[in-house]
Design an enzyme around this catalytic site. Sequence first.
Site, PDB file in Angstrom:
ATOM      1  N   CYS A 137       0.838  -1.208   0.000  1.00  0.00           N
ATOM      2  CA  CYS A 137       0.000   0.000   0.000  1.00  0.00           C
ATOM      3  C   CYS A 137       0.872   1.257   0.000  1.00  0.00           C
ATOM      4  O   CYS A 137       1.393   1.661   1.039  1.00  0.00           O
ATOM      5  CB  CYS A 137      -0.938   0.005   1.204  1.00  0.00           C
ATOM      6  SG  CYS A 137      -1.958   1.496   1.265  1.00  0.00           S
ATOM      7  N   CYS A 140      -0.620   4.157   2.102  1.00  0.00           N
ATOM      8  CA  CYS A 140      -0.474   3.993   3.554  1.00  0.00           C
ATOM      9  C   CYS A 140       0.977   4.232   3.987  1.00  0.00           C
ATOM     10  O   CYS A 140       1.219   4.864   5.006  1.00  0.00           O
ATOM     11  CB  CYS A 140      -0.848   2.581   4.002  1.00  0.00           C
ATOM     12  SG  CYS A 140      -2.260   1.873   3.208  1.00  0.00           S
ATOM     13  N   ASP A 141       1.918   3.693   3.228  1.00  0.00           N
ATOM     14  CA  ASP A 141       3.286   3.598   3.737  1.00  0.00           C
ATOM     15  C   ASP A 141       4.316   4.452   2.999  1.00  0.00           C
ATOM     16  O   ASP A 141       5.457   4.566   3.458  1.00  0.00           O
ATOM     17  CB  ASP A 141       3.742   2.127   3.683  1.00  0.00           C
ATOM     18  CG  ASP A 141       2.855   1.243   4.542  1.00  0.00           C
ATOM     19  OD1 ASP A 141       2.398   1.723   5.594  1.00  0.00           O
ATOM     20  OD2 ASP A 141       2.610   0.084   4.160  1.00  0.00           O
TER      21      ASP A 141
END
Length: 321
Positions: A137, A140-141
Amino acid sequence: MNPERHAKILIIGSGPAGYTAAIYSARANLKPLLIEGLQPGGQMTITTDVENYPGFADVIQGPWLMEQMRAQAQHVGTEIVSDIITHVDLKHRPFRCVGDSGTIYWTESLIICTGAQARWLGLESEQRLRGGGVSACATCDGFFFRGKEIIVVGGGDSAIEEGIFLTRFATSVTVIHRRDKLRAGQTLQDRAFANEKMRFIWNSMVERIEGGDSVEGVHLRNVETGEASVLETQGVFIFIGHDPNNQIFSGQLETTSDGYLVVDKHMMTSVPGVFAAGEIMDPIYRQVATSVGQGAGAGMMAGRWLEEHESLPQSITITTA
Ligand code: NAP
């Protein structure tokens, strides 16, 4: 005693297909219950720019689009329930679905929109280092890789789109692809090849990810020559496709060899009264626009099916063909 709910239409899943099925069945006055599942909003909540969903001349954001669909579904009369369906029994109608909350949902018809989830390489080192530099992701990261050198595995639209996104943070993004030609669409390819932070290693597979608590490098194998090499990297992003979320229907519905639910031209599965839309039944298109269309079809057809079968006794046994 466990709480029980009764619905004419129960929708499992809150991606584009689920919300659209809800909008159509709510507007037919069928008061659908939508169980939103583990990831409310589905995969679109972890994507960024959406440029190919019709109706928006400017780039829109995936999470925003899902908020709009959710609000629209609620405005027209959908009840959205925060629960995760863990068991279903499709042998009899009304169908019985059990939520993680303990609630038992009885429904006259079911629309399955459980989508798909990211596939992993299947390496022991990959699982061990998830959260330590291995991710699927970028949204997200990506932020954690500011100023770092990272790799992306895969050659499809996701790998290239997310790889380009990751160049906002990383100093370099090296795409490791198992062939010498990308699967991604031409526009994305052109943007990737023009991006000076993007590099490509062709005909190669990741065999092992190196690192104690965090990623330090990857062991690669050239699939043409068999040559092994090691590449230092601090992050490994894996975008190699998706698998349908079909576990709770195992043995109850017909699937393809890849596990996608089989539907007829009315979006109905092998069990009458059970419909499916979106990536749980679609291994080909997997677009927001197509999921929305499939969801609309399933919402309409579930309504028509209910109209035609309203006289069926509640406990009739449905035989699976
Ligand atoms: P995909 O199109 O199935 O691509 C998966 C990629 O991973 C392929 O390049 C494949 O290699 C590679 N791969 C698969 N298994 C592998 C393994 N075990 N080891 C190494 N590489 C492996 O999946 P996706 O990129 O997630 O896209 C899914 C769908 O969503 C597609 O229909 C795509 O068009 C769509 N999508 C669209 C957009 C957009 O329009 N902006 C964005 C994202 C996704 P091969 O090429 O050799 O098969």
